[in-house]
Scaffold this active site. Structure first.
Site, short mmCIF file in Angstrom:
data_model
loop_
_atom_site.label_atom_id
_atom_site.label_comp_id
_atom_site.label_asym_id
_atom_site.label_seq_id
_atom_site.Cartn_x
_atom_site.Cartn_y
_atom_site.Cartn_z
N GLU A 1 0.83 -1.22 0.00
CA GLU A 1 0.00 0.00 0.00
C GLU A 1 0.86 1.26 0.00
OE1 GLU A 1 -2.14 -0.62 3.59
OE2 GLU A 1 -3.43 -2.16 2.70
N GLU B 1 28.40 -17.53 2.45
CA GLU B 1 29.25 -18.07 3.51
C GLU B 1 29.10 -19.56 3.78
OE1 GLU B 1 29.94 -14.15 6.28
OE2 GLU B 1 28.21 -15.39 6.80
#
Ligand SMILES: *[C@@H]1O[C@H](CO)[C@@H](O)[C@H](O)[C@H]1NC(C)=O
Ligand SMILES: *[C@@H]1O[C@H](CO)[C@@H](O)[C@H](O)[C@H]1NC(C)=O
Ligand SMILES: *[C@@H]1O[C@H](CO)[C@@H](O)[C@H](O)[C@H]1NC(C)=O
Ligand SMILES: *[C@@H]1O[C@H](CO)[C@@H](O)[C@H](O)[C@H]1NC(C)=O
Ligand SMILES: *[C@@H]1O[C@H](CO)[C@@H](O)[C@H](O)[C@H]1NC(C)=O
Length: 582
Positions: free
Chosen positions: A269, A350
């Site tokens: 919105e 990682e």
């Protein structure tokens, strides 16, 4: 002693003229010096239809009219309710407010015209799918006009409109001293984001919604929710309830499906697309609490051998039970996210090679063994995302470190800096830049690990974190994600995100760390590095007073943004706190 040269004299003169402090800077802005007052009974029309101002109007559905009507309500409330009397931005003892006794010229009408039709994608766009441009004029007689192509462009223009106004210290008068005003504006980059991490420390829904508000005011349009990690799993998955039952820090620290939908619709919105990340195959140790058979290396020490921070834990990469778990997880989650988002982030940063040494189905840390397994793992995961109609985003290690092949419409988020953005775009990937040297807002505040006496203490001293120093707003602001790229490569840079990794961030300090530094990236990505008025890099001296003012607006609207300067500077002229080369 410093004596003003001719050019600094003209800068002095320019600084004495009040200039509308719109943040982020519009592509083009002209202002005058007439005062206009905003009438509380202002008549607002949208494509010719009158829209009454209803305080606190909330859109009932994601349609153009509802979104615009709620936007008008928030904009006017932002002007009338925030009580923003800008004494902090004017010289001590100076007379800077308009004289009420001289009578009022009122702004009585705001005519909004939306020239294009919204598409379903307007509220969950891929980068480039929504036109956010707008034009705004306020005539000296008080007629305000806003034109845009999409309802999101209308929202952007309404925010600019609101930043023209101040409250008078005498009470219920709101004025702009800048009439007539003319703005033409459009963003430089389509992806302007903030990453929040709800796994290291939980963020209640209200804090996320407040973050979305401040993003919309800063014309930021993507909220990336790194929702799970090895530390906790706050996301309730109804078909796998045990994962959050065992994995959340506390039953109160969870997001129900209704919470997720609330966060996404609240963003949609406001023209802020909320998308989620479930990081894997590393950063997922928490699943071990409910499904230990799927995970290796959970919470092992010394953690450095298995991951970057405790607790470690990765998915087994060659395991049918993991596939079955992920099928079930994403069959549940993705169809609920897809109505409000075009993207899903599949993680991938990682991954430590040693983890698969502990996987009874692999027992190797050899890249040549692991790479094809990871390729299959990513292929399957991206197929799940695409089957739900979403576009996958991954961290840069997947294509760069592991050389996994992915479809070229995959978006890659880069964080390691160096030449990564150039390398990725030259390979044809679309890129979101989150270079940690500039855009990691959690950095530079010291370590959260503790250090025992003796060898550990000596290794840890003086307890800096890995990515200091702190990224000041100036450093954040001047980073250009397309610097050094060819025009072809630059086209593939969708924009960037600042990151707020949450090892030491929770609702108490979220606002002070995020704001207004995330607003600085808002301008870097909306307005661009080059000021079209000068053809030069934007100047920190020019930006500082505008960011000071925007910070005051953030505070007035309920966001705990940090000051970027002392009041001596905000009450002065810009050059009074400018560094002069001796
Ligand atoms: C804004 O004005 C420019 C110049 O007149 C025009 O080209 C552009 O289409 C206008 N944009 C909107 C959204 O009305
Ligand atoms: C893997 O573990 C060994 C110890 O067994 C360690 O020396 C090595 O640094 C670890 N590798 C990584 C990438 O952490
Ligand atoms: C992966 O699992 C399959 C089926 O268990 C096995 O045949 C294969 O050797 C495994 N691959 C590796 C690299 O360990
Ligand atoms: C793989 O494991 C061996 C044995 O523990 C270790 O010496 C080596 O450093 C590891 N390699 C990587 C890349 O971590
Ligand atoms: C513009 O800023 C960039 C960093 O964003 C810097 O590398 C470049 O040297 C600057 N250009 C000039 C002319 O100052």
């Amino acid at each position: 002693m410093w004596s003003p040269s001719l050019s600094s004299f003209s800068v002095l003169l320019a600084a004495l003229q009040p200039v509308a402090a719109i943040w982020p800077a519009p592509q083009s802005l002209t202002t005058g010096s007439s005062v206009l007052y905003l009438n509380q009974n202002i008549k607002v029309t949208y494509n010719g239809e009158s829209i009454p101002y209803t305080y606190g109007y909330v859109s009932r559905e994601l349609t153009s009219k509802e979104v615009v009507q709620a936007g008008i309500s928030r904009t006017l409330a932002g002007i009338f309710e925030s009580k923003f009397v800008p004494w902090k931005l004017h010289k001590r003892g100076s007379k800077w407010e308009p004289d009420l006794s001289q009578g009022q010229q009122w702004i009585k009408t705001l005519e909004i015209v939306q020239k294009g039709k919204d598409e379903p994608s307007t509220f969950k766009p891929l980068a480039g799918q929504v036109d956010e441009s707008y034009n705004l004029t306020v005539s000296a007689k008080g007629e305000a006009k806003l034109a845009a192509v999409s309802s999101i462009g209308v929202l952007r223009g309404l925010e600019t409109f609101s930043q023209l106004f101040y409250q008078h210290s005498a009470g219920t008068f709101w004025y702009t001293p800048f009439a007539p005003v003319s703005v033409q504006d459009a963003p430089k980059f389509p992806h302007r984001g903030v990453l929040i991490d709800t796994a290291r420390n939980f963020l209640p829904v209200a804090d996320i919604l407040r973050t979305i508000d401040a993003m919309a005011w800063s014309k930021l349009n993507r909220l990336h929710v790194h929702v799970t990690d090895s530390q906790s799993w706050p996301l309730v998955i109804p078909s796998l309830p045990e994962v959050s039952e065992k994995g959340a820090y506390h039953p109160s620290q969870t997001y129900s499906p209704e919470d997720v939908e609330k966060i996404q619709t609240y963003g949609a919105e406001r023209g802020v697309e909320v998308y989620f990340e479930i990081d894997m195959p590393g950063h997922i140790g928490v699943v071990s609490l409910s499904h230990p058979e799927l995970i290796v290396a959970y919470n092992l020490q010394p953690y450095q051998w298995w991951c970057q921070e405790p607790p470690c834990g990765a998915f087994k990469l060659n395991n049918t039970a993991v596939d079955a778990f992920l099928d079930k997880l994403f069959d549940d989650l993705l169809p609920r996210l897809a109505p409000y988002s075009a993207y899903f982030h599949t993680g991938g940063d990682e991954l430590n090679r040693n983890d698969s040494m502990l996987d009874e189905g692999i027992r190797s840390n050899d890249t040549e063994v692991l790479r094809p397994l990871l390729q299959k793992f990513i292929d399957k995961q991206h197929a799940r995302v695409r089957a739900a109609g979403l576009t996958p985003i991954t961290w840069e290690e997947i294509p760069l470190e592991w050389e996994v092949d992915m479809a070229k419409d995959t978006v890659v988020q880069s964080w390691l800096g160096g030449d990564a953005v150039k390398t990725l775009t030259s390979k044809g990937y679309q890129v979101i830049d989150s270079n940690y040297n500039f855009w990691y807002l959690d950095c530079g505040r010291g370590q959260w690990l503790t250090w025992g006496n003796g060898a550990a203490f000596a290794q840890g001293y003086p307890f800096n974190d890995w990515c200091g120093p702190t990224k000041s707003w100036q450093l954040v602001y001047q980073h250009d994600p397309t610097a050094g790229l060819t025009a072809e490569e630059a086209k593939l840079v969708l924009g960037g995100e600042v990151a707020l990794w949450a090892e030491t961030i929770d609702p108490v300090n979220l606002d002070t760390l995020a704001w207004p530094r995330a607003s600085a990236v808002g301008e870097a990505l909306w307005s661009g590095r080059i000021d079209p008025a000068t053809g030069q890099n934007r100047s920190l001296v020019e930006a500082a007073p505008r960011l000071n003012e925007f910070r005051e607006r953030l505070v007035a609207r309920g966001v705990g943004a940090s000051p970027i300067q002392m009041t001596f500077c905000t009450q002065g002229r810009a050059e009074e706190c400018e560094f002069i080369v001796a």
